[in-house]
Write a protein that holds these residues in place. Structure first.
Motif, mmCIF file in Angstrom:
data_model
loop_
_atom_site.group_PDB
_atom_site.id
_atom_site.type_symbol
_atom_site.label_atom_id
_atom_site.label_comp_id
_atom_site.label_asym_id
_atom_site.label_seq_id
_atom_site.Cartn_x
_atom_site.Cartn_y
_atom_site.Cartn_z
ATOM 1 N N HIS A 50 0.842 -1.187 0.000
ATOM 2 C CA HIS A 50 0.000 0.000 0.000
ATOM 3 C C HIS A 50 0.887 1.252 0.000
ATOM 4 C CE1 HIS A 50 -3.842 -2.082 0.679
ATOM 5 N NE2 HIS A 50 -3.098 -2.955 1.321
ATOM 6 N N PRO A 51 0.582 2.221 -0.831
ATOM 7 C CA PRO A 51 1.472 3.385 -0.977
ATOM 8 C C PRO A 51 1.499 4.292 0.248
ATOM 9 C CG PRO A 51 -0.541 3.702 -2.246
ATOM 10 C CD PRO A 51 -0.573 2.291 -1.752
ATOM 11 N N GLU A 52 0.440 4.293 1.049
ATOM 12 C CA GLU A 52 0.367 5.190 2.190
ATOM 13 C C GLU A 52 0.605 4.427 3.492
ATOM 14 O OE1 GLU A 52 0.140 8.369 1.835
ATOM 15 O OE2 GLU A 52 -0.116 8.233 -0.341
ATOM 16 N N PRO A 53 1.226 5.064 4.487
ATOM 17 C CA PRO A 53 1.413 4.411 5.791
ATOM 18 C C PRO A 53 0.065 4.093 6.440
ATOM 19 C CG PRO A 53 2.757 6.405 5.603
ATOM 20 C CD PRO A 53 1.809 6.414 4.442
ATOM 21 N N LEU A 56 0.231 7.175 11.152
ATOM 22 C CA LEU A 56 1.095 8.344 11.229
ATOM 23 C C LEU A 56 1.036 8.903 12.648
ATOM 24 C CD1 LEU A 56 0.172 10.160 7.889
ATOM 25 C CD2 LEU A 56 2.333 9.029 8.416
ATOM 26 N N ASN A 114 -7.099 -0.430 7.707
ATOM 27 C CA ASN A 114 -7.661 0.710 8.428
ATOM 28 C C ASN A 114 -7.602 0.428 9.929
ATOM 29 O OD1 ASN A 114 -8.834 2.281 6.023
ATOM 30 N ND2 ASN A 114 -9.716 0.242 5.742
#
Length: 251
Positions: A50-53, A56, A114
């Protein structure tokens, strides 16, 4: 061969050792066609990145960083994540005092992508009780739990079903340890008073229960020679090792 397998567990097929050739014989490492399964091919599949962490730093107690040292596993249909959040201490004095303090935080997910930080009310942070912090270490430690790993122990009692190992530093005595903690449900943790191992741990250590051998196993980063204290600072040798320890009772 089937008798040696636990059919309710997942198995990784990295060779033919878990596949019968079809003639009643198990594979023994040979390339003899008589012992090789026919019509079966082993393939590797690339994971989806997945490109996003997935997390955060959003909370004050993890404002400095979220460490990559984490544990994730599925537990009764819920993915559980234990990770280290770092924040700046209230007071920094002396040139050799750790500048940032860590604690073990908890998040959970239904799909592994998620994640939710539940407001647990277990560990306070500067007067705020609605945190997802589950463990902040021991008072004699100068930096908080370091490189923690959590497992759900199938061999443990109800009171100690979940187990944690973590690195710890006693700033006053300038000693490094690998310590342990236990929990009945993975949220409320009790630290074991004495260190499990007197060992310098500066990365995440690995804990597992070996069902076949009946041991708890710990794998840590080690050094061929222990660190030296030179002019008030630890100087580490160049050669690193992978060290192994085992225990019948974890304690």
């Amino acid at each position: 061969m089937i008798n040696k397998l636990q059919l309710n567990r997942k198995h990784v097929f990295i060779d033919w050792s878990l596949v019968e050739a079809g003639n009643g014989n198990s594979w023994s490492g040979t390339t003899d066609p008589w012992f090789m399964p026919n019509g079966i091919e082993l393939r590797t599949f690339s994971p989806t990145v997945h490109p996003e962490p997935i997390l955060l730093p959003e909370k004050p107690w993890e404002a400095y960083l979220i460490s990559s040292w984490a544990t994730v596993f599925e537990d009764e249909g819920i993915f559980k994540l234990y990770y280290e959040g770092y924040h700046a201490p209230d007071v920094v004095t002396g040139k050799d005092v750790q500048k940032y303090v860590s604690q073990v935080c908890y998040a959970e997910s239904e799909d592994g992508v998620n994640w939710v930080r539940p407001e647990l009310g277990i560990v306070n942070f500067k007067g705020e009780s609605d945190t997802n912090i589950v463990f902040s270490g021991i008072q004699s430690s100068g930096i908080g739990p370091h490189g923690a790993t959590v497992i759900k122990d199938p061999n443990g009692s109800v009171e100690t079903r979940y187990k944690m190992i973590f690195g710890s530093v006693n700033e006053e005595k300038r000693t490094r340890h690998l310590r342990g903690a236990t929990s009945p449900e993975g949220l409320h943790w009790t630290a074991i008073p004495d260190p499990l191992i007197y060992h310098a741990c500066d990365t995440q250590s690995v804990l597992a229960w070996d069902e076949d051998e009946g041991f708890y196993r710990i794998y840590t980063r080690g050094y061929r020679n222990q660190s030296e204290l030179i002019e008030g600072r630890h100087v580490w040798p160049e050669r690193r090792t992978i060290d192994h320890s085992r225990s019948k009772d974890f304690f």
